[in-house]
Design a protein around this motif. Structure first.
Motif, mmCIF file in Angstrom:
data_model
loop_
_atom_site.group_PDB
_atom_site.id
_atom_site.type_symbol
_atom_site.label_atom_id
_atom_site.label_comp_id
_atom_site.label_asym_id
_atom_site.label_seq_id
_atom_site.Cartn_x
_atom_site.Cartn_y
_atom_site.Cartn_z
ATOM 1 N N GLU A 1 0.838 -1.189 0.000
ATOM 2 C CA GLU A 1 0.000 0.000 0.000
ATOM 3 C C GLU A 1 0.879 1.247 0.000
ATOM 4 O O GLU A 1 2.074 1.175 0.333
ATOM 5 C CB GLU A 1 -0.937 -0.016 1.213
ATOM 6 C CG GLU A 1 -1.937 -1.165 1.168
ATOM 7 C CD GLU A 1 -2.947 -1.117 2.303
ATOM 8 O OE1 GLU A 1 -2.818 -0.237 3.184
ATOM 9 O OE2 GLU A 1 -3.864 -1.956 2.297
ATOM 10 N N GLY B 1 1.398 3.662 1.919
ATOM 11 C CA GLY B 1 2.094 4.015 3.157
ATOM 12 C C GLY B 1 3.195 3.064 3.548
ATOM 13 O O GLY B 1 3.942 3.331 4.502
ATOM 14 N N ASP B 2 3.354 1.934 2.854
ATOM 15 C CA ASP B 2 4.377 0.949 3.187
ATOM 16 C C ASP B 2 5.727 1.399 2.618
ATOM 17 O O ASP B 2 5.877 1.555 1.399
ATOM 18 C CB ASP B 2 4.019 -0.422 2.620
ATOM 19 C CG ASP B 2 2.726 -0.970 3.203
ATOM 20 O OD1 ASP B 2 2.361 -0.568 4.321
ATOM 21 O OD2 ASP B 2 2.085 -1.807 2.529
ATOM 22 N N ARG B 3 6.723 1.574 3.492
ATOM 23 C CA ARG B 3 8.037 2.013 3.035
ATOM 24 C C ARG B 3 8.851 0.874 2.435
ATOM 25 O O ARG B 3 9.829 1.111 1.727
ATOM 26 C CB ARG B 3 8.795 2.651 4.198
ATOM 27 C CG ARG B 3 8.186 3.961 4.699
ATOM 28 C CD ARG B 3 8.864 4.441 5.969
ATOM 29 N NE ARG B 3 8.651 3.491 7.058
ATOM 30 C CZ ARG B 3 9.157 3.635 8.294
ATOM 31 N NH1 ARG B 3 9.923 4.687 8.562
ATOM 32 N NH2 ARG B 3 8.905 2.744 9.232
#
Length: 289
Positions: free
Chosen positions: A57, A59-61
């Protein structure tokens, strides 16, 4: 994991980099945690046993953050020692190839205590029984490869294979108060569906000790035999059906105590993909139609 991990190296064309992540979770007894997915048309691998995981997603780094988030969201699960293991090439329903970054990690808990928010159930399986399950061949091959490496000591420090994992304090494998184990009755149930989508049920005898006058799967209790051997025997004895053990797959389990103080029962449902013979009533004291 970060973007310098070899599987995600910037030299790899972006269209071939994994955008999904899965968790290969194993315990010290040589078992792997599998997730039975919902039987919903249109989703990935409906009705199959698979690994927990999902898509990256915004927001996943990193994909490590992806898999940790998915584990928390799907099962409230936290695996401290997750590490990259392999990239699995999965095939979508349209035939396209989808690379999935697989992380491996050790966990010794009881899946019955987890708060599962997606799918049907989580269960531990040893690799040798997995060919009887409905699951992607690539996932099966991946698990067998990890099990071989683990056995050879090539997957990092973990409890030795064959070691018994400690029972979860709230799980059904934990000893009963006072330290006395309680034997569980094992029942098997046959799910048989013909080409017309009809499911075979038997009308239990009115005097049956369990579910009298009720339409029910063909079923029986395990004797000194495996659950699959019991299923094959009961199908022949009750209805004259001949089933090869290799055509049987495990699909569901219900672990219950009917009333307080009664003996616990593990009811296991198996599906037979092929069989020979026409169903007939061979034990009229148990089944009347």
């Amino acid at each position: 994991m970060n973007e310098e991990t070899p599987q995600l190296d910037s030299a790899v064309p972006r269209e071939h980099r994994p955008a999904n992540a899965s968790a290969l979770i194993y315990n010290g007894a040589g078992e792997y945690l599998l997730h039975l997915r919902d039987q919903i048309p249109g989703i990935w691998e409906p009705g199959s046993w698979s690994l927990l995981g999902g898509g990256r997603e915004p927001g996943d780094r990193s994909l490590e953050e992806t898999v940790r988030r998915e584990l928390r969201e799907e099962a409230g699960l936290d695996i401290p020692d997750l590490a990259p293991f392999a990239v699995e090439e999965a095939l979508g329903s349209d035939g396209t190839s989808l690379p999935i970054q697989v992380f491996a990690g050790h966990w010794a808990g009881d899946p019955a205590t987890l708060d599962l928010t997606e799918g049907v159930m989580l269960h531990w399986f040893r690799p040798e029984v997995m060919p009887r399950l409905r699951m992607a061949p690539a996932t099966l091959e991946l698990i067998h490869r990890h099990a071989e490496m683990l056995s050879a000591g090539q997957c990092g420090a973990a409890p030795a294979l064959g070691a018994r994992r400690p029972p979860h304090p709230r799980g059904p494998s934990a000893p009963a108060p006072g330290g006395n184990a309680v034997p569980n009755v094992i029942g098997v149930h046959l799910y048989l569906e013909n080409a017309n989508g009809e499911v075979l049920l038997g009308l239990r005898h009115p005097d049956s000790a369990y579910a009298g006058s009720t339409w029910h799967f063909l079923a029986g209790h395990c004797e000194r035999e495996s659950a699959v051997a019991c299923l094959v025997r009961e199908a022949r004895e009750e209805a004259g059906l001949v089933i090869d053990a290799k055509d049987v797959e495990f699909v569901h389990a219900v672990h219950l105590v009917d009333t307080p103080g009664m003996q616990p029962r593990m009811q296991m449902v198996f599906r037979a993909r092929r069989w020979t013979g026409m169903p007939e009533i061979l034990e009229p004291d148990k089944c009347v139609s």
